[in-house]
Scaffold this active site. Structure first.
Site, PDB file in Angstrom:
ATOM      1  N   GLY A  99      -6.166   8.500   2.077  1.00  0.00           N
ATOM      2  CA  GLY A  99      -6.699   7.440   2.914  1.00  0.00           C
ATOM      3  C   GLY A  99      -5.578   6.868   3.744  1.00  0.00           C
ATOM      4  O   GLY A  99      -4.408   7.057   3.441  1.00  0.00           O
ATOM      5  N   GLY A 156      -4.631   3.483   6.704  1.00  0.00           N
ATOM      6  CA  GLY A 156      -5.068   2.270   7.382  1.00  0.00           C
ATOM      7  C   GLY A 156      -3.886   1.654   8.085  1.00  0.00           C
ATOM      8  O   GLY A 156      -2.822   2.280   8.178  1.00  0.00           O
ATOM      9  N   GLY A 157      -4.070   0.455   8.560  1.00  0.00           N
ATOM     10  CA  GLY A 157      -3.023  -0.223   9.301  1.00  0.00           C
ATOM     11  C   GLY A 157      -1.752  -0.366   8.487  1.00  0.00           C
ATOM     12  O   GLY A 157      -0.647  -0.271   9.010  1.00  0.00           O
ATOM     13  N   TYR A 158      -1.890  -0.538   7.176  1.00  0.00           N
ATOM     14  CA  TYR A 158      -0.742  -0.791   6.320  1.00  0.00           C
ATOM     15  C   TYR A 158       0.048   0.476   6.054  1.00  0.00           C
ATOM     16  O   TYR A 158       1.204   0.423   5.709  1.00  0.00           O
ATOM     17  CB  TYR A 158      -1.223  -1.355   4.987  1.00  0.00           C
ATOM     18  N   VAL A 198      -2.476   6.058   1.676  1.00  0.00           N
ATOM     19  CA  VAL A 198      -2.703   6.079   0.240  1.00  0.00           C
ATOM     20  C   VAL A 198      -2.618   7.526  -0.244  1.00  0.00           C
ATOM     21  O   VAL A 198      -3.235   8.414   0.337  1.00  0.00           O
ATOM     22  CB  VAL A 198      -4.095   5.512  -0.112  1.00  0.00           C
ATOM     23  N   LYS A 229      -0.308   3.240  -2.808  1.00  0.00           N
ATOM     24  CA  LYS A 229      -0.421   2.686  -1.454  1.00  0.00           C
ATOM     25  C   LYS A 229       0.990   2.539  -0.901  1.00  0.00           C
ATOM     26  O   LYS A 229       1.776   1.739  -1.382  1.00  0.00           O
ATOM     27  CB  LYS A 229      -1.126   1.342  -1.528  1.00  0.00           C
ATOM     28  N   ASP A 252     -11.046  -9.680   2.481  1.00  0.00           N
ATOM     29  CA  ASP A 252     -11.398  -8.437   3.164  1.00  0.00           C
ATOM     30  C   ASP A 252     -12.427  -7.663   2.341  1.00  0.00           C
ATOM     31  O   ASP A 252     -12.262  -6.487   2.064  1.00  0.00           O
ATOM     32  CB  ASP A 252     -10.153  -7.600   3.429  1.00  0.00           C
TER      33      ASP A 252
END
Ligand SMILES: *[C@@H]1O[C@H](CO)[C@@H](O)[C@H](O)[C@H]1NC(C)=O
Ligand SMILES: *[C@@H]1O[C@H](CO)[C@@H](O)[C@H](O)[C@H]1NC(C)=O
Ligand SMILES: *[C@@H]1O[C@H](CO)[C@@H](O)[C@H](O)[C@H]1NC(C)=O
Ligand SMILES: *[C@@H]1O[C@H](CO)[C@@H](O)[C@H](O)[C@H]1NC(C)=O
Ligand SMILES: *[C@@H]1O[C@H](CO)[C@@H](O)[C@H](O)[C@H]1NC(C)=O
Length: 946
Positions: free
Chosen positions: A614, A616-618, A621, A635, A731
């Site tokens: 996965g 995302g912005g961060y 994963v 993560k 969130d």
């Protein structure tokens, strides 16, 4: 010490003063750039004046390996002046984008024709004047040519017909005159541009007829924008063979004659022929099933009855036919098309009873039939307020009727108010206007939040959750201002603007329904006013530096000590050795294990791509496997991503303190060599959104959905009421709800969490964070975060369980859709059928559905105070399940936080009343989730660890 500093300083000053030749850049290119700079003087980016090495240091300049300049991108830099002839020396240039420099003008030098490698030329929204140089025709590699929104005069040079690779041709919004060049009459012309997808010539003074041989069936044209010119003669029949055409705008010209057959244009979405002098029969649009936005107003067609195609274009959003001598009756079917927004048929001869039927589009918000011959109308109760305009019809002569709104015309100004859109406030926002020249819809209200969503994700790395939209409609097009605020800094710098907001080159693809667009940036205040001459700057700088360095020398030792102290305050992990000896110094983090980078590299085969599950912005994963066989999800923050040391520490502290079977557990973390990683338990069955509507195609039955709702509600209730201090998730969304091997739901991702105890009264101001579609409207308007914001987001998740679609899908917002659906049905849930998950409808037995729906809607009430608490929600779902014979796994809320997860199983008695034992039901499921068995060798496995 001081002496040495001084010496060094003097040397540096001399160096700066004496402008040695550029280090690396090819001399020819460096000279050309300096010549450009000479014309632009002080308005060039600061880096141009500070460094002598364009290839390495100048903002907006990109070079190849041979130190030749290949890209010059100075979009929106506030350049003033003209373009030097020497631009022609940059012979390796491939991209030239000087768009949105309003004070950059003069003539476009003919030497631009020497840039034979040029692929992209964009000069949008500058002030160039004079002729378009015919030498542009020499740019044989050119693919993108945009000269729109300047002040070019004269004719379009026929040589442009030689640009055989051009796909985007935009000369709009200039003062061009004369015909569109064609090869028969002018030697070369647009008929040769077989690759072109875009002819944008709108808003000029072009004239003459458009010859039939301008178009042929081997062309790829998608958008033809010829509107707002002085074209005359008939519309060429050859337009009818452009099978890829999506947008045809010929409005506001002087076209005459009959409209040619267009039935073969099966992809046409927008057809605008209004304000011409077209004659003959009204066009027959039967068969153009894709049509969404049609405007044929103000032409001189033969008077006709309402054509049959009025009821044959199911995608219509906007039908505009003012003053075209239509008579007869409007079909009810027209008003039932689901996306219909506007029907504007004023100044015609419609004379039969107006009966829109009982099944009108939920989107409909304007029916303008003013000045027709309508003597009677059938109205139904469910007709929304102010949508109908009937002033100027015979029925309004009736003394009773004439006082009603349809007759008095006293309606709200225009059908809809501009929608409430997220706005942002800051001292130095970057603002740019996107001009949509042919949207497929008439009324933007329902679509702008989708645009916001879409743009926010595109621009998220530059302005995370800090994007506002403002909307205006000043001319024939739809204008949307994007307003972006810098994060953690006062203003954007040059390179951020160049990299983030360069939407000029059409790299940004808005949702298709927005049609063709262009972008113009507003001047941006890159500096405070003060701009001294370089000399004064150097002298003053040197002087101040001498003083400064002296002080540095004197206090060096003391400062060093202080600095050490500072580091340990700013970075709580600074003293944590990679071996973990000092781990005891962080007493708040007790149950979480500190992994070394080496551990985690081993467990993920050195973070191989195949283990990424996965992103995302961060960051990313990864899944991994510890030596003891335990599966983990890691993560890993992007280098330099938003999450700072403090945020990271907060998350570890939070997660290590929180233990609940419906929350994803933290196993450990790693903080080493600039890497920040969180290690979670691995949850094998993916996210709720994947299970509901993702790639997996898993079908969740009703009782399981209730169970998932209950699980995640329990997790959140724990965060709100039982965690100490309480935690607001911030969130909540279906991609943050994970399903384990028993389909128990677990709430994940506390990256955005904040401790409630940090504030007084459980309420505090903060920058709005969260995910669009789930964001509590009260929160983003007031910036007051409460636990009720989580409740709103959770309500959206509950609706997702019913609808099985993302909260924003097909241009629709789930909350509004469900509410509207309920309003429409005369009985409870009748209207809901349209939006409900067909899988649920099929299974039929939906015990407790009405109560569940009621609960979901309470959660998405506008006011936080009207929403239930998470604890109430837990109890309510438990009651719903118990009343309907579905086991909840727990009898009371209070006990639900301590019991081991293994005792936790739902036995869905309904609709499987035959299932003898709960375990059987789950065995069946695990087969449905076969992919989980292949872990960890299979690359296809997906699980968002967080
Ligand atoms: C460039 O274009 C001009 C005018 O179109 C033409 O006269 C000239 O020969 C061209 N130069 C080259 C090198 O093709
Ligand atoms: C439409 O397409 C059909 C089949 O491709 C063709 O026979 C017909 O001539 C076309 N009509 C027009 C108006 O181009
Ligand atoms: C419009 O075109 C369709 C299909 O091409 C045809 O069946 C229909 O008769 C036409 N209608 C009129 C009024 O000519
Ligand atoms: C409407 O107008 C048409 C044509 O002018 C005529 O044939 C028809 O009778 C009219 N209908 C009514 C209700 O007046
Ligand atoms: C525009 O911005 C994107 C990033 O959003 C970047 O990848 C691209 O190189 C930029 N284009 C130019 C011409 O600088």
């Amino acid at each position: 010490m001081v002496k040495r500093c001084l010496f060094l300083l003097l040397f540096l000053c001399c160096l700066a003063g004496s402008r040695i030749a550029s280090a690396d850049t090819n001399p020819q290119d460096a000279a050309a750039l300096r010549s450009l700079m000479k014309k632009w003087k002080k308005t060039v980016p600061a880096s141009w004046r500070k460094s002598n090495d364009p290839c390495v240091r100048w903002d907006g300049v990109i070079c190849d390996r041979n130190s030749r300049v290949t890209s010059l991108n100075l979009f929106g830099m506030n350049l003033k002046g003209t373009l030097s002839d020497d631009i022609g020396s940059l012979t390796e240039l491939r991209i030239l984008d000087l768009s949105s420099n309003k004070d950059l003008g003069g003539t476009l030098p003919a030497t631009i024709g020497k840039l034979v490698q040029l692929e992209i030329l964009a000069l949008i929204g500058c002030s160039f004047s004079g002729n378009v140089p015919k030498e542009l025709g020499n740019l044989s590699q050119l693919n993108f040519l945009a000269l729109n929104s300047n002040q070019f005069t004269g004719i379009i040079p026929p040589s442009l017909g030689k640009l055989s690779k051009v796909t985007w041709l935009d000369l709009a919004d200039n003062q061009l005159i004369g015909p569109i060049p064609n090869s028969r009459d002018h030697g070369a012309g647009f008929d040769q541009l077989l690759k072109a997808q875009h002819f944008h010539l709108n808003q000029n003074k072009l004239q003459g007829s458009v010859p039939d041989y301008l178009f042929n069936s081997s062309m790829e044209l998608k958008h033809i924008l010829f509107d707002r010119n002085n074209f005359s003669g008939s519309i060429p029949a050859s337009i009818g063979v452009l099978s890829k055409l999506e947008v045809l705008r010929l409005n506001d010209n002087a076209f005459t004659g009959q409209v040619p057959a267009m039935n073969n244009l099966t992809m046409l979405h927008v057809l605008m022929l209004s304000n011409n002098k077209l004659t003959g029969l009204m066009p027959n649009l039967t068969g153009i099933g894709a049509l969404e936005n049609v405007d044929l107003s103000n032409n001189s067609f033969v008077p006709s009855e309402v054509p049959s195609w009025f009821s044959e274009l199911p995608k219509l959003t906007t039908l505009t036919m003012q003053s075209v001598s239509l008579s007869g009756q409007l079909p009810q079917k027209l008003f039932s098309f689901p996306d219909l927004q506007h029907v504007i048929l004023s100044d015609n001869q419609l004379n039969e009873t107006l009966d829109m039927g009982n099944n009108i589009s939920k989107q409909l918000n304007l029916v303008d039939i003013q000045n027709n011959k309508i003597a009677s109308v059938t109205l139904y109760n469910n007709l929304k307020g102010n949508i109908l305009k009937l002033t100027g019809n015979p029925l309004c002569n009736d003394s009773v009727l004439s006082s009603t709104t349809p007759c008095t015309g006293q309606l709200s100004e225009y059908p809809t108010q501009p929608p409430l859109l997220p706005d942002v406030q800051c001292a130095n926002p970057f603002v740019e206007t996107i001009v949509f020249r042919a949207p497929f819809f008439g009324d933007a209200a329902n679509y702008l939040h989708i645009l916001h969503y879409n743009l926010s994700s595109k621009l998220n790395s530059c302005t995370p959750n800090n994007l506002g939209l403002v909307y205006s409609n000043p001319d024939a097009y739809l204008n949307v201002d994007i307003k972006a605020c810098p994060v953690n800094q006062k203003r954007f710098n040059y390179s951020q603007v160049l990299n983030c907001f360069n939407l000029t080159l059409q790299t940004y693809k808005p949702p298709e329904i927005f049609g063709p667009y262009y972008v113009k940036a507003h001047p941006y205040p890159f500096h405070d006013k003060a701009s001294r001459t370089v000399l004064i700057g150097v002298v003053t700088g040197c002087f101040l530096l001498v003083i400064g360095l002296t002080l540095v020398g004197v206090y060096a030792v003391r400062q060093k000590k202080r600095a050490q102290k500072l580091v340990s305050i700013n970075d709580p992990f600074a003293s944590w050795g990679s071996m973990g000896q000092d781990i005891g110094e962080a007493p708040k983090i007790n149950s979480a294990r500190c992994f070394t980078l080496e551990d985690l590299k081993l467990s993920t085969s050195d973070f191989r791509e195949i283990n990424a599950i996965g992103a995302g912005g961060y960051g990313t994963v990864y899944r991994g496997k510890l030596p003891d066989g335990q599966l983990i999800a890691i993560k890993r923050s992007k280098q330099g991503s938003m999450q700072g040391g403090l945020e990271f520490k907060t998350e570890i502290e939070l997660l290590s303190r929180v233990h609940h079977k419906n929350l994803v557990g933290l196993v450990g973390f790693c903080f080493e060599k600039g890497e920040r990683m969180l290690v979670y338990e691995f949850i094998p069955n993916g996210t709720l959104s994947e299970a509901l509507y993702g790639i997996k195609g898993v079908q969740l039955d009703w009782s399981r959905r209730l169970k998932i709702a209950l699980d995640s509600a329990r997790g959140l209730a724990y965060l709100h009421d039982h965690a100490n201090p309480p935690i607001i998730h911030r969130d909540v969304k279906s991609t943050n709800i994970l399903l384990d091997e028993r389909m128990t739901a677990k709430v994940a991702d506390f990256g955005l969490s904040l401790l409630v105890s940090d504030s007084e009264e459980g309420q505090f101001c903060t920058n709005v964070k969260g995910t669009l579609g789930y964001l509590d409207p009260e929160y983003y308007m007031t910036q007051q975060l409460t636990a009720k914001s989580d409740v709103y987001s959770f309500g959206v998740v509950l609706l997702e369980l019913i609808v099985a679609q993302p909260p924003i899908y097909k241009q629709k917002y789930i909350v509004r859709e469900v509410k509207t659906a309920l309003d429409m049905g005369d009985q409870m849930h009748c209207g809901l059928k349209d939006v409900m998950d067909p899988v649920l409808q099929k299974t039929g037995d939906l015990r407790g559905f009405a109560r569940f729906l009621k609960l979901a809607l309470q959660c998405v009430e506008d006011l936080g105070t009207d929403r239930p608490s998470m604890n109430t929600i837990v109890r309510e779902i438990e009651v719903i399940m118990q009343d309907n014979g579905i086991r909840t796994g727990m009898s009371s809320t209070s006990s639900s936080f301590s019991i081991d997860s293994r005792t936790m199983m739902a036995a869905p008695k309904y609709p499987y009343s035959n299932a003898s034992a709960s375990s059987t039901a789950f065995d069946m499921d695990s087969r449905a989730f076969e992919y989980s068995g292949k872990f960890p060798s299979e690359g296809s496995l997906k699980n968002r660890g967080t």
